[in-house]
Design a protein around this motif. Structure first.
Motif, PDB file in Angstrom:
ATOM      1  N   ALA A 165       0.856  -1.187   0.000  1.00 10.26           N
ATOM      2  CA  ALA A 165       0.000   0.000   0.000  1.00 10.26           C
ATOM      3  C   ALA A 165       0.890   1.234   0.000  1.00 10.26           C
ATOM      4  O   ALA A 165       2.014   1.210   0.525  1.00 10.26           O
ATOM      5  N   GLY A 166       0.381   2.307  -0.618  1.00  4.96           N
ATOM      6  CA  GLY A 166       1.213   3.496  -0.692  1.00  4.96           C
ATOM      7  C   GLY A 166       0.444   4.735  -1.085  1.00  4.96           C
ATOM      8  O   GLY A 166      -0.785   4.738  -1.224  1.00  4.96           O
ATOM      9  N   LEU A 167       1.210   5.794  -1.282  1.00  2.00           N
ATOM     10  CA  LEU A 167       0.690   7.126  -1.589  1.00  2.00           C
ATOM     11  C   LEU A 167       1.440   7.658  -2.793  1.00  2.00           C
ATOM     12  O   LEU A 167       2.669   7.485  -2.896  1.00  2.00           O
ATOM     13  N   ARG A 168       0.727   8.329  -3.704  1.00  3.54           N
ATOM     14  CA  ARG A 168       1.370   8.958  -4.861  1.00  3.54           C
ATOM     15  C   ARG A 168       0.961  10.424  -4.958  1.00  3.54           C
ATOM     16  O   ARG A 168      -0.159  10.808  -4.620  1.00  3.54           O
ATOM     17  N   LEU A 169       1.903  11.234  -5.423  1.00  7.52           N
ATOM     18  CA  LEU A 169       1.677  12.662  -5.637  1.00  7.52           C
ATOM     19  C   LEU A 169       2.276  13.022  -6.983  1.00  7.52           C
ATOM     20  O   LEU A 169       3.458  12.741  -7.236  1.00  7.52           O
ATOM     21  N   GLY A 170       1.471  13.614  -7.865  1.00  2.87           N
ATOM     22  CA  GLY A 170       1.945  13.901  -9.212  1.00  2.87           C
ATOM     23  C   GLY A 170       1.608  15.296  -9.661  1.00  2.87           C
ATOM     24  O   GLY A 170       0.832  16.028  -9.032  1.00  2.87           O
ATOM     25  N   TYR A 171       2.219  15.669 -10.800  1.00  6.46           N
ATOM     26  CA  TYR A 171       1.958  16.971 -11.417  1.00  6.46           C
ATOM     27  C   TYR A 171       1.983  16.796 -12.929  1.00  6.46           C
ATOM     28  O   TYR A 171       2.950  16.253 -13.473  1.00  6.46           O
ATOM     29  N   HIS A 172       0.939  17.269 -13.611  1.00 10.48           N
ATOM     30  CA  HIS A 172       0.839  17.163 -15.061  1.00 10.48           C
ATOM     31  C   HIS A 172       1.439  18.414 -15.690  1.00 10.48           C
ATOM     32  O   HIS A 172       0.873  19.511 -15.611  1.00 10.48           O
ATOM     33  N   ILE A 173       2.604  18.250 -16.323  1.00 11.29           N
ATOM     34  CA  ILE A 173       3.297  19.372 -16.951  1.00 11.29           C
ATOM     35  C   ILE A 173       2.544  19.824 -18.192  1.00 11.29           C
ATOM     36  O   ILE A 173       2.336  21.021 -18.414  1.00 11.29           O
ATOM     37  N   THR A 174       2.142  18.895 -19.022  1.00 15.66           N
ATOM     38  CA  THR A 174       1.297  19.164 -20.181  1.00 15.66           C
ATOM     39  C   THR A 174       0.148  18.170 -20.154  1.00 15.66           C
ATOM     40  O   THR A 174      -0.010  17.407 -19.197  1.00 15.66           O
ATOM     41  N   GLU A 175      -0.640  18.179 -21.227  1.00 19.51           N
ATOM     42  CA  GLU A 175      -1.760  17.247 -21.292  1.00 19.51           C
ATOM     43  C   GLU A 175      -1.289  15.802 -21.352  1.00 19.51           C
ATOM     44  O   GLU A 175      -1.991  14.896 -20.901  1.00 19.51           O
ATOM     45  N   ASP A 176      -0.089  15.569 -21.879  1.00 20.69           N
ATOM     46  CA  ASP A 176       0.400  14.206 -22.063  1.00 20.69           C
ATOM     47  C   ASP A 176       1.575  13.836 -21.161  1.00 20.69           C
ATOM     48  O   ASP A 176       1.828  12.652 -20.953  1.00 20.69           O
ATOM     49  N   VAL A 177       2.316  14.788 -20.654  1.00 22.58           N
ATOM     50  CA  VAL A 177       3.530  14.522 -19.873  1.00 22.58           C
ATOM     51  C   VAL A 177       3.279  14.865 -18.406  1.00 22.58           C
ATOM     52  O   VAL A 177       2.724  15.922 -18.102  1.00 22.58           O
ATOM     53  N   PHE A 178       3.694  13.969 -17.515  1.00 18.83           N
ATOM     54  CA  PHE A 178       3.505  14.207 -16.089  1.00 18.83           C
ATOM     55  C   PHE A 178       4.665  13.597 -15.303  1.00 18.83           C
ATOM     56  O   PHE A 178       5.392  12.730 -15.807  1.00 18.83           O
ATOM     57  N   VAL A 179       4.822  14.064 -14.083  1.00 16.02           N
ATOM     58  CA  VAL A 179       5.800  13.504 -13.148  1.00 16.02           C
ATOM     59  C   VAL A 179       5.048  13.030 -11.916  1.00 16.02           C
ATOM     60  O   VAL A 179       3.977  13.552 -11.575  1.00 16.02           O
ATOM     61  N   GLU A 180       5.630  12.022 -11.250  1.00 13.95           N
ATOM     62  CA  GLU A 180       4.935  11.418 -10.114  1.00 13.95           C
ATOM     63  C   GLU A 180       5.938  10.919  -9.087  1.00 13.95           C
ATOM     64  O   GLU A 180       6.938  10.299  -9.439  1.00 13.95           O
ATOM     65  N   GLY A 181       5.660  11.199  -7.836  1.00 13.87           N
ATOM     66  CA  GLY A 181       6.422  10.641  -6.735  1.00 13.87           C
ATOM     67  C   GLY A 181       5.563   9.647  -5.975  1.00 13.87           C
ATOM     68  O   GLY A 181       4.353   9.850  -5.820  1.00 13.87           O
ATOM     69  N   ALA A 182       6.164   8.558  -5.522  1.00 17.36           N
ATOM     70  CA  ALA A 182       5.397   7.523  -4.826  1.00 17.36           C
ATOM     71  C   ALA A 182       6.219   6.951  -3.683  1.00 17.36           C
ATOM     72  O   ALA A 182       7.454   6.858  -3.778  1.00 17.36           O
ATOM     73  N   LEU A 183       5.530   6.587  -2.614  1.00 15.38           N
ATOM     74  CA  LEU A 183       6.152   5.853  -1.512  1.00 15.38           C
ATOM     75  C   LEU A 183       5.186   4.769  -1.064  1.00 15.38           C
ATOM     76  O   LEU A 183       3.974   4.955  -1.052  1.00 15.38           O
ATOM     77  N   ALA A 184       5.745   3.608  -0.731  1.00 19.73           N
ATOM     78  CA  ALA A 184       4.906   2.460  -0.375  1.00 19.73           C
ATOM     79  C   ALA A 184       5.687   1.525   0.543  1.00 19.73           C
ATOM     80  O   ALA A 184       6.912   1.650   0.712  1.00 19.73           O
ATOM     81  N   GLN A 185       4.940   0.580   1.115  1.00 16.92           N
ATOM     82  CA  GLN A 185       5.538  -0.350   2.081  1.00 16.92           C
ATOM     83  C   GLN A 185       4.834  -1.694   2.004  1.00 16.92           C
ATOM     84  O   GLN A 185       3.625  -1.776   1.755  1.00 16.92           O
ATOM     85  N   THR A 186       5.618  -2.763   2.229  1.00 18.53           N
ATOM     86  CA  THR A 186       5.073  -4.112   2.292  1.00 18.53           C
ATOM     87  C   THR A 186       5.863  -4.929   3.303  1.00 18.53           C
ATOM     88  O   THR A 186       6.955  -4.531   3.730  1.00 18.53           O
ATOM     89  N   LYS A 187       5.303  -6.064   3.697  1.00 19.57           N
ATOM     90  CA  LYS A 187       5.968  -6.981   4.627  1.00 19.57           C
ATOM     91  C   LYS A 187       6.352  -8.255   3.871  1.00 19.57           C
ATOM     92  O   LYS A 187       5.492  -8.935   3.304  1.00 19.57           O
ATOM     93  N   VAL A 188       7.642  -8.589   3.870  1.00 20.24           N
ATOM     94  CA  VAL A 188       8.160  -9.735   3.135  1.00 20.24           C
ATOM     95  C   VAL A 188       8.474 -10.853   4.123  1.00 20.24           C
ATOM     96  O   VAL A 188       9.113 -10.624   5.162  1.00 20.24           O
ATOM     97  N   SER A 189       8.040 -12.061   3.787  1.00 17.97           N
ATOM     98  CA  SER A 189       8.230 -13.205   4.679  1.00 17.97           C
ATOM     99  C   SER A 189       9.289 -14.160   4.108  1.00 17.97           C
ATOM    100  O   SER A 189       9.394 -14.343   2.901  1.00 17.97           O
ATOM    101  N   ASP A 190      10.095 -14.752   5.016  1.00 22.55           N
ATOM    102  CA  ASP A 190      11.067 -15.781   4.605  1.00 22.55           C
ATOM    103  C   ASP A 190      10.632 -17.164   5.077  1.00 22.55           C
ATOM    104  O   ASP A 190      11.454 -18.044   5.341  1.00 22.55           O
ATOM    105  N   GLU A 191       9.328 -17.381   5.149  1.00 24.11           N
ATOM    106  CA  GLU A 191       8.790 -18.629   5.672  1.00 24.11           C
ATOM    107  C   GLU A 191       9.280 -19.832   4.854  1.00 24.11           C
ATOM    108  O   GLU A 191       9.584 -20.893   5.422  1.00 24.11           O
ATOM    109  N   ASN A 192       9.390 -19.693   3.555  1.00 28.91           N
ATOM    110  CA  ASN A 192       9.844 -20.818   2.742  1.00 28.91           C
ATOM    111  C   ASN A 192      11.294 -21.206   3.057  1.00 28.91           C
ATOM    112  O   ASN A 192      11.653 -22.391   3.050  1.00 28.91           O
TER     113      ASN A 192
END
Length: 219
Positions: A79-106
Protein backbone atom coordinates in the motif's frame (compact mmCIF):
# COMPACT_ATOMS: atom_id res chain seq x y z
CA UNK A 1 -38.58 88.83 -82.92
CA UNK A 2 -40.28 88.79 -79.53
CA UNK A 3 -38.66 89.73 -76.23
CA UNK A 4 -38.53 86.02 -75.12
CA UNK A 5 -36.50 85.12 -78.16
CA UNK A 6 -34.17 88.00 -77.47
CA UNK A 7 -33.52 86.85 -73.79
CA UNK A 8 -32.88 83.12 -74.62
CA UNK A 9 -29.29 83.51 -75.80
CA UNK A 10 -28.47 85.53 -72.69
CA UNK A 11 -30.06 83.16 -70.14
CA UNK A 12 -28.79 79.88 -71.67
CA UNK A 13 -25.12 80.29 -70.57
CA UNK A 14 -26.20 81.20 -67.04
CA UNK A 15 -28.38 78.09 -66.80
CA UNK A 16 -25.52 75.85 -67.98
CA UNK A 17 -23.16 77.33 -65.37
CA UNK A 18 -25.71 76.76 -62.59
CA UNK A 19 -26.19 73.12 -63.57
CA UNK A 20 -22.43 72.59 -63.71
CA UNK A 21 -22.06 73.98 -60.18
CA UNK A 22 -24.84 71.77 -58.77
CA UNK A 23 -23.79 68.55 -60.58
CA UNK A 24 -21.28 67.25 -57.91
CA UNK A 25 -23.89 67.61 -55.17
CA UNK A 26 -26.52 65.86 -57.28
CA UNK A 27 -24.14 63.02 -58.14
CA UNK A 28 -23.18 62.52 -54.47
CA UNK A 29 -26.81 62.44 -53.43
CA UNK A 30 -27.55 59.76 -56.00
CA UNK A 31 -24.56 57.48 -55.17
CA UNK A 32 -24.49 57.78 -51.36
CA UNK A 33 -27.45 56.04 -49.73
CA UNK A 34 -28.85 57.66 -46.67
CA UNK A 35 -28.15 55.84 -43.37
CA UNK A 36 -31.42 54.87 -41.77
CA UNK A 37 -31.84 55.74 -38.15
CA UNK A 38 -32.54 52.80 -35.78
CA UNK A 39 -36.17 52.43 -35.00
CA UNK A 40 -35.57 51.29 -31.38
CA UNK A 41 -32.42 51.96 -29.36
CA UNK A 42 -32.22 49.30 -26.60
CA UNK A 43 -31.24 50.84 -23.24
CA UNK A 44 -28.49 48.24 -22.48
CA UNK A 45 -25.84 49.27 -19.99
CA UNK A 46 -22.51 47.48 -19.66
CA UNK A 47 -21.96 45.78 -16.36
CA UNK A 48 -18.64 44.60 -14.92
CA UNK A 49 -18.05 40.86 -15.34
CA UNK A 50 -15.70 39.00 -13.01
CA UNK A 51 -14.04 36.09 -14.81
CA UNK A 52 -13.93 33.05 -12.48
CA UNK A 53 -10.57 31.46 -11.75
CA UNK A 54 -11.08 27.85 -12.70
CA UNK A 55 -8.78 25.28 -11.10
CA UNK A 56 -6.08 23.93 -13.37
CA UNK A 57 -6.42 20.36 -12.06
CA UNK A 58 -2.73 19.67 -12.67
CA UNK A 59 -1.85 18.31 -9.20
CA UNK A 60 -2.71 14.68 -8.48
CA UNK A 61 -2.98 12.98 -5.10
CA UNK A 62 -3.84 9.32 -4.75
CA UNK A 63 -3.81 6.15 -2.68
CA UNK A 64 -3.07 2.68 -4.03
CA UNK A 65 -2.84 -0.93 -2.89
CA UNK A 66 -2.04 -4.27 -4.47
CA UNK A 67 0.60 -6.99 -4.51
CA UNK A 68 4.38 -6.72 -4.57
CA UNK A 69 6.33 -9.74 -5.80
CA UNK A 70 9.74 -9.76 -4.12
CA UNK A 71 12.12 -11.98 -6.07
CA UNK A 72 12.98 -15.18 -4.12
CA UNK A 73 10.47 -14.34 -1.39
CA UNK A 74 7.03 -14.45 -3.03
CA UNK A 75 4.23 -11.89 -3.13
CA UNK A 76 2.83 -9.76 -0.34
CA UNK A 77 0.30 -6.96 0.08
CA UNK A 78 1.56 -3.43 -0.59
CA UNK A 79 0.00 0.00 0.00
CA UNK A 80 1.21 3.50 -0.69
CA UNK A 81 0.69 7.13 -1.59
CA UNK A 82 1.37 8.96 -4.86
CA UNK A 83 1.68 12.66 -5.64
CA UNK A 84 1.95 13.90 -9.21
CA UNK A 85 1.96 16.97 -11.42
CA UNK A 86 0.84 17.16 -15.06
CA UNK A 87 3.30 19.37 -16.95
CA UNK A 88 1.30 19.16 -20.18
CA UNK A 89 -1.76 17.25 -21.29
CA UNK A 90 0.40 14.21 -22.06
CA UNK A 91 3.53 14.52 -19.87
CA UNK A 92 3.51 14.21 -16.09
CA UNK A 93 5.80 13.50 -13.15
CA UNK A 94 4.94 11.42 -10.11
CA UNK A 95 6.42 10.64 -6.73
CA UNK A 96 5.40 7.52 -4.83
CA UNK A 97 6.15 5.85 -1.51
CA UNK A 98 4.91 2.46 -0.37
CA UNK A 99 5.54 -0.35 2.08
CA UNK A 100 5.07 -4.11 2.29
CA UNK A 101 5.97 -6.98 4.63
CA UNK A 102 8.16 -9.74 3.14
CA UNK A 103 8.23 -13.20 4.68
CA UNK A 104 11.07 -15.78 4.61
CA UNK A 105 8.79 -18.63 5.67
CA UNK A 106 9.84 -20.82 2.74
CA UNK A 107 13.53 -20.53 3.68
CA UNK A 108 12.85 -21.40 7.32
CA UNK A 109 11.77 -24.85 6.21
CA UNK A 110 15.28 -25.61 4.93
CA UNK A 111 17.48 -23.09 6.78
CA UNK A 112 17.46 -23.01 10.58
CA UNK A 113 16.62 -19.47 11.63
CA UNK A 114 15.67 -18.41 8.10
CA UNK A 115 17.12 -15.41 6.29
CA UNK A 116 15.68 -12.56 8.35
CA UNK A 117 16.01 -11.95 12.06
CA UNK A 118 12.22 -12.11 12.27
CA UNK A 119 9.80 -14.03 10.11
CA UNK A 120 8.75 -10.84 8.30
CA UNK A 121 10.88 -7.92 7.18
CA UNK A 122 9.62 -4.50 6.05
CA UNK A 123 10.35 -3.45 2.48
CA UNK A 124 9.69 0.20 1.67
CA UNK A 125 10.48 2.31 -1.36
CA UNK A 126 10.29 5.89 -2.60
CA UNK A 127 10.67 6.86 -6.23
CA UNK A 128 10.29 9.73 -8.67
CA UNK A 129 9.02 8.89 -12.14
CA UNK A 130 8.04 10.55 -15.42
CA UNK A 131 5.09 9.39 -17.49
CA UNK A 132 3.63 9.90 -20.94
CA UNK A 133 0.00 9.40 -21.96
CA UNK A 134 0.39 7.08 -24.92
CA UNK A 135 -3.22 6.37 -25.89
CA UNK A 136 -5.81 8.84 -24.58
CA UNK A 137 -9.34 7.69 -25.33
CA UNK A 138 -12.56 6.44 -23.77
CA UNK A 139 -13.72 3.37 -21.88
CA UNK A 140 -17.34 2.36 -22.42
CA UNK A 141 -19.31 1.21 -19.39
CA UNK A 142 -22.45 -0.51 -20.59
CA UNK A 143 -24.30 0.81 -23.63
CA UNK A 144 -24.79 4.43 -22.68
CA UNK A 145 -21.78 5.58 -20.65
CA UNK A 146 -18.28 6.50 -21.81
CA UNK A 147 -15.47 7.56 -19.49
CA UNK A 148 -12.31 9.40 -20.49
CA UNK A 149 -9.24 7.20 -20.15
CA UNK A 150 -5.49 7.27 -20.77
CA UNK A 151 -3.01 4.44 -21.23
CA UNK A 152 0.46 5.63 -20.21
CA UNK A 153 4.08 4.54 -19.91
CA UNK A 154 6.06 5.46 -16.81
CA UNK A 155 9.59 5.03 -15.46
CA UNK A 156 12.00 6.56 -12.98
CA UNK A 157 14.51 6.13 -10.21
CA UNK A 158 14.29 5.83 -6.45
CA UNK A 159 15.46 3.99 -3.37
CA UNK A 160 14.40 0.71 -1.73
CA UNK A 161 15.04 -0.16 1.91
CA UNK A 162 14.97 -3.88 2.72
CA UNK A 163 16.57 -5.93 5.52
CA UNK A 164 18.73 -2.99 6.65
CA UNK A 165 19.96 -2.40 3.09
CA UNK A 166 19.17 0.69 1.06
CA UNK A 167 19.49 0.18 -2.67
CA UNK A 168 19.09 2.44 -5.67
CA UNK A 169 16.05 1.33 -7.69
CA UNK A 170 14.87 1.74 -11.25
CA UNK A 171 11.17 1.33 -11.94
CA UNK A 172 9.50 0.91 -15.33
CA UNK A 173 5.95 0.04 -16.22
CA UNK A 174 2.63 1.11 -17.61
CA UNK A 175 -0.81 2.01 -16.33
CA UNK A 176 -4.39 2.88 -17.17
CA UNK A 177 -6.31 5.86 -15.79
CA UNK A 178 -10.11 6.07 -16.08
CA UNK A 179 -11.88 9.30 -15.05
CA UNK A 180 -15.08 8.76 -13.10
CA UNK A 181 -15.61 12.55 -12.88
CA UNK A 182 -13.56 15.58 -13.93
CA UNK A 183 -11.52 15.28 -10.72
CA UNK A 184 -11.64 11.64 -9.62
CA UNK A 185 -10.03 8.77 -11.51
CA UNK A 186 -9.37 5.08 -11.04
CA UNK A 187 -5.79 4.04 -11.76
CA UNK A 188 -4.29 0.59 -12.40
CA UNK A 189 -0.50 0.19 -12.57
CA UNK A 190 2.05 -2.49 -13.34
CA UNK A 191 5.64 -1.71 -12.32
CA UNK A 192 8.90 -3.61 -12.30
CA UNK A 193 11.31 -2.49 -9.54
CA UNK A 194 14.92 -3.38 -10.35
CA UNK A 195 17.59 -3.29 -7.63
CA UNK A 196 20.44 -5.45 -6.34
CA UNK A 197 20.45 -7.39 -3.05
CA UNK A 198 22.89 -9.43 -1.00
CA UNK A 199 20.75 -11.70 1.18
CA UNK A 200 21.69 -15.27 0.25
CA UNK A 201 25.47 -14.93 0.34
CA UNK A 202 25.65 -13.59 -3.22
CA UNK A 203 24.94 -10.16 -4.66
CA UNK A 204 22.36 -10.34 -7.42
CA UNK A 205 20.10 -8.06 -9.41
CA UNK A 206 16.42 -8.61 -8.69
CA UNK A 207 13.22 -7.83 -10.56
CA UNK A 208 10.23 -7.22 -8.36
CA UNK A 209 6.85 -6.96 -10.07
CA UNK A 210 4.12 -4.83 -8.54
CA UNK A 211 0.43 -4.71 -9.46
CA UNK A 212 -1.67 -1.98 -7.85
CA UNK A 213 -4.99 -0.20 -8.18
CA UNK A 214 -6.12 2.99 -6.55
CA UNK A 215 -8.00 6.28 -6.63
CA UNK A 216 -6.48 9.61 -7.62
CA UNK A 217 -7.93 13.11 -7.15
CA UNK A 218 -6.99 16.09 -9.35
CA UNK A 219 -6.66 19.58 -7.82
Amino acid sequence: MTSAHRLLPVRAPALVLALAALWPALATAQTTPATPEPVIVPPVERRPVKVPRLPSKDIVLGLFAGTYGTQNFGSSAVAGLRLGYHITEDVFVEGALAQTKVSDENYRQVLPGGVFADRKETLSYVNLSAGYNLLPGEVFIGAGQAKVSALYLIGGIGSTRFNQQRKQTINVGMGLRVFLTERVALQVDMRDHLFSLDLLGKRQSTQNLEWTGGVTVFF
